[in-house]
Write an enzyme that holds these catalytic residues in place. Sequence first.
Site, PDB file in Angstrom:
ATOM      1  N   ASP A 107      -1.704   6.713   6.371  1.00 56.52           N
ATOM      2  CA  ASP A 107      -2.779   5.889   5.827  1.00 56.52           C
ATOM      3  C   ASP A 107      -3.150   4.852   6.889  1.00 56.52           C
ATOM      4  O   ASP A 107      -2.520   3.816   7.018  1.00 56.52           O
ATOM      5  CB  ASP A 107      -2.300   5.192   4.547  1.00 56.52           C
ATOM      6  CG  ASP A 107      -3.334   4.211   4.000  1.00 56.52           C
ATOM      7  OD1 ASP A 107      -4.420   4.076   4.606  1.00 56.52           O
ATOM      8  OD2 ASP A 107      -3.050   3.579   2.962  1.00 56.52           O
ATOM      9  N   TRP A 123       0.834  -1.218   0.000  1.00 56.60           N
ATOM     10  CA  TRP A 123       0.000   0.000   0.000  1.00 56.60           C
ATOM     11  C   TRP A 123       0.853   1.247   0.000  1.00 56.60           C
ATOM     12  O   TRP A 123       0.507   2.244  -0.650  1.00 56.60           O
ATOM     13  CB  TRP A 123      -1.006  -0.029   1.151  1.00 56.60           C
ATOM     14  CG  TRP A 123      -2.051  -1.066   0.881  1.00 56.60           C
ATOM     15  CD1 TRP A 123      -2.207  -2.253   1.521  1.00 56.60           C
ATOM     16  CD2 TRP A 123      -3.033  -1.036  -0.172  1.00 56.60           C
ATOM     17  NE1 TRP A 123      -3.234  -2.960   0.936  1.00 56.60           N
ATOM     18  CE2 TRP A 123      -3.759  -2.254  -0.095  1.00 56.60           C
ATOM     19  CE3 TRP A 123      -3.363  -0.125  -1.173  1.00 56.60           C
ATOM     20  CZ2 TRP A 123      -4.798  -2.562  -0.981  1.00 56.60           C
ATOM     21  CZ3 TRP A 123      -4.401  -0.433  -2.044  1.00 56.60           C
ATOM     22  CH2 TRP A 123      -5.103  -1.628  -1.948  1.00 56.60           C
ATOM     23  N   LYS A 153     -12.793  -1.588   6.763  1.00 54.75           N
ATOM     24  CA  LYS A 153     -12.187  -2.517   7.723  1.00 54.75           C
ATOM     25  C   LYS A 153     -12.796  -2.271   9.107  1.00 54.75           C
ATOM     26  O   LYS A 153     -13.597  -3.062   9.578  1.00 54.75           O
ATOM     27  CB  LYS A 153     -10.665  -2.361   7.738  1.00 54.75           C
ATOM     28  CG  LYS A 153     -10.029  -2.796   6.400  1.00 54.75           C
ATOM     29  CD  LYS A 153      -9.283  -1.690   5.799  1.00 54.75           C
ATOM     30  CE  LYS A 153      -8.613  -1.901   4.468  1.00 54.75           C
ATOM     31  NZ  LYS A 153      -8.578  -3.110   3.745  1.00 54.75           N
TER      32      LYS A 153
HETATM   33  C1  LIG Z   1      -3.605   0.276   3.936  1.00 59.34           C
HETATM   34  C2  LIG Z   1      -4.528   0.461   2.772  1.00 59.34           C
HETATM   35  N1  LIG Z   1      -4.480   1.610   2.076  1.00 59.34           N
HETATM   36  C3  LIG Z   1      -5.284   1.816   1.019  1.00 59.34           C
HETATM   37  C4  LIG Z   1      -6.189   0.878   0.604  1.00 59.34           C
HETATM   38  C5  LIG Z   1      -7.054   1.163  -0.583  1.00 59.34           C
HETATM   39  O1  LIG Z   1      -8.356   1.406  -0.180  1.00 59.34           O
HETATM   40  P1  LIG Z   1      -9.539   1.581  -1.220  1.00 59.34           P
HETATM   41  O2  LIG Z   1      -9.657   0.277  -1.961  1.00 59.34           O
HETATM   42  O3  LIG Z   1     -10.711   1.874  -0.356  1.00 59.34           O
HETATM   43  O4  LIG Z   1      -9.198   2.688  -2.135  1.00 59.34           O
HETATM   44  C6  LIG Z   1      -6.294  -0.323   1.293  1.00 59.34           C
HETATM   45  C7  LIG Z   1      -7.276  -1.341   0.867  1.00 59.34           C
HETATM   46  O5  LIG Z   1      -7.392  -2.419   1.368  1.00 59.34           O
HETATM   47  C8  LIG Z   1      -5.431  -0.545   2.410  1.00 59.34           C
HETATM   48  O6  LIG Z   1      -5.488  -1.687   3.095  1.00 59.34           O
END
Ligand SMILES: Cc1ncc(COP(=O)(O)O)c(C=O)c1O
Length: 359
Positions: free
Chosen positions: A171, A102, A195
């Site tokens: 994040d 991520w 989550k």
């Molecule tokens: C740590 C983290 N950041 C960003 C995201 C991306 O989120 P989204 O799919 O809601 O854009 C996720 C998705 O699981 C994640 O676990």
Amino acid sequence: MSRVFNFSAGPAALPAEVLQQLRDEMFDWRGQGMSVMEMSHRGKAFVGIAEQAEADLRELLAIPARYKVLFLQGGATAQFAAIPLNLTRPDSVADYVNTGAWSKKAIAEAKRYCKVNVAADAGGKYASVPPQATWSLTPGAAYIHYTPNETIGGVEFPFVPDMGDVPLVADMSSTILSRPIEVSPFGVIYAGAQKNIGPAGLVVVIVREDLLGRARADVPTVFDWTAMAADGSMLNTPATYSWYVAGAVFQWIKRQGGLAAMERSNRAKAGTLYAAIDGSGYYRNPVAPECRSWMNVPFTLPSAELDKPFLEGAKAAGLVALAGHRSVGGMRASLYNAMPIAGVEALVEYMRDFQGRHG
Ligand SMILES: Cc1ncc(COP(=O)(O)O)c(C=O)c1O
């Protein structure tokens, strides 16, 4: 109909009590004769729901008054772009710490809008966090971004970076509300909802007020934190139902005893599962012990051929969504707030039983 123990990394399990509340309120929300889904976002009823959700989140996280709380759309991924668009000019440098999948996505997106310095890279298998003393930081960086919990690798920061005057951007998609945190070291906290908060698509952004007013002229209006803050996240039609569900989850957390109670339960769940893995001589978690995630626990079996029978047996036992992310394979058990300790105990019992039959 019975419910399974759902170990999905996201969209993830919601508390049963919350789902029952949503069911009960679906046709007629508190005498309004309609579902929350059908209400005007400008009406008194929905404005009340939205304000209560924000107030509850502020209370849970003890968010200081100098921070704005935004309920936006586009998930955490939209914020990967919104962050540089709100905080940089094209020639600004933003520092990023890369601790996994991520972080990498956030870096790739930021590179489209500004200069990126990868201040530290955990590299290779992403099984640890580089100590802050080893980071190569940019003097005067627009901000520094990190991912406190890497959902895929199961790697969690054992510390909050101390960045002085450089705004710290985190994040927190897969760790928010899992325990008490102090908000004041952060410039921006953001978290996709699917989550520990509610339905996918919603993203919560907590931004310190002095960081508003820096957006580029060409930022899409829906990603402009300053414009959204000025309009209470209602510059356009917000994700009303998701916002309401998030509010119901916040109330549920408060009824459980708040974030201190979440911490106790999450610590016990993660402790139980890691102890079972480490004590088995069979299952393996690759992450450095001090950086192990409480929320996402990846583990492998002695050989990949065992994955399929493990998953099939688990499903038959009512334990689902245990397959690791498609990029890494193996298993992953996500233990967000809504996962009861009984789910972890059932998983551990199944793991022992499987090992007995296949060890
Ligand atoms: C740590 C983290 N950041 C960003 C995201 C991306 O989120 P989204 O799919 O809601 O854009 C996720 C998705 O699981 C994640 O676990």
